[in-house]
Design an enzyme around this catalytic site. Structure first.
Site, PDB file in Angstrom:
ATOM      1  CE  LYS A 159      13.922 -42.437   6.425  1.00  0.00           C
ATOM      2  NZ  LYS A 159      14.409 -43.721   6.005  1.00  0.00           N
ATOM      3  CB  SER A 214      17.289 -38.118  11.161  1.00  0.00           C
ATOM      4  OG  SER A 214      18.160 -39.071  11.748  1.00  0.00           O
TER       5      SER A 214
END
Length: 311
Positions: free
Chosen positions: A50, A300
């Site tokens: 992110k 991720s």
């Protein structure tokens, strides 16, 4: 969002992110009957992909907007990502977090310079509190996953993976709010060689799977999953990209998520969070599909509560 947008985004954020390593495991390859390449965004700054989208979103703001700061609501990785990205770029970050968020997450956000405002643990309260900060401070709201600049930023992880492994047949990512899989789908479309994109999603929060079936954005009535980063739903910016460019979403059980997480810890020797292991769990679930293929997996993130491991 075209190929040039993705190239420009990657060039823009390169000074502020890591080009994360790609790991392989002969044992996992033998187990799956495929060649698997793990893009380790758990080694990204602040521990998750992110950082890419947050950095790009802030860099695309005008000087006036930057001066007034940015605001988001998040209890997880995007709260940390926006705080660190803002700090790197000399911008104030206002972060709305539910008062039930773990103290360790609140402390991490504050450690990255984020200005935390707590609210009741529901979406209405989060949105209301964010809106009040927008009005009071003149701050620009940045959505964790349903924002074009965020989606482009997240796509740079897959772009880097394809630069290293250009002949991937598939790339698999977890699906939560849809920013990562939408960005990955764009990167695979523009830089892959007929590379298909597969999503992994917990059976307990299978809104994206149902959204692709119904053609409208679905929600979840319960969010009872260990993959706490995947409890959010798709948005109107990322859903059309997912509809157009994602091949399939494979649903996995909680037991399958934990087994895949354990496999990554044991065989790759890296820390990944439950949400990250959903992509590998999806490959294992439907392994006949991937026989003899070259498959990329985006791990991720690695922001896991070590005091609360499922094994």
């Amino acid at each position: 969002m075209d190929k040039q947008n993705l190239i420009e985004c990657h060039e823009r954020i390169k000074p502020f992110i890591h080009n994360t390593p790609v790991l392989t495991s002969k044992l996992i390859d033998a187990f799956l009957g495929a060649k698997v390449f793990f893009k380790c965004e758990n080694f990204q700054k602040m521990g998750a992909f992110k950082m890419r989208g947050a950095t790009n979103a802030i860099m695309q703001l005008s000087q006036t907007q930057r001066k007034n700061g940015v605001v988001t609501h998040s209890s997880g990785n995007f709260a940390q990502a926006l705080s660190l990205a803002a700090q790197s770029l000399g911008v104030k970050a206002f972060i709305v977090m539910p008062n039930t968020a773990p103290q360790v997450k609140k402390d991490a956000v504050k450690g990255y310079g984020g200005i935390v405002t707590e609210c009741a643990p529901n979406l209405a309260a989060r949105e209301q509190t964010s809106k009040a900060i927008e009005t009071r401070e003149g701050a620009t709201f940045i959505h964790p996953s349903n924002d074009d600049e965020v989606i482009l930023g997240q796509g740079t992880a897959c772009k880097e993976l394809l630069e290293l492994c250009p002949d991937l047949d598939f790339v698999c990512t977890p699906v939560g709010g849809g920013g990562l899989i939408a960005g990955t789908a764009l990167a695979a479309h523009y830089f892959g060689n007929n590379c298909k994109v597969i999503g992994g999603e917990p059976l307990e929060v299978d809104d994206a799977y149902r959204s692709l079936q119904s053609g409208t954005i679905e929600t979840n009535t319960s969010t009872n999953t260990i993959a706490d980063g995947l409890k959010t739903q798709l948005g109107d910016r990322n859903f059309p990209i997912i509809q157009k460019h994602v091949d399939e979403i494979i649903r996995v059980t909680e037991e399958e998520i934990i087994a895949a997480m354990r496999l990554i810890w044991e065989r790759l020797k890296v820390v990944c969070e439950p949400s990250s292991s959903v992509a590998l769990a999806a490959l294992i679930k439907d392994k006949e599909k991937f026989q003899g293929k070259h498959v990329g997996v985006i791990i991720s993130g690695g922001n896991v509560d070590l005091g609360n491991l499922p094994f």
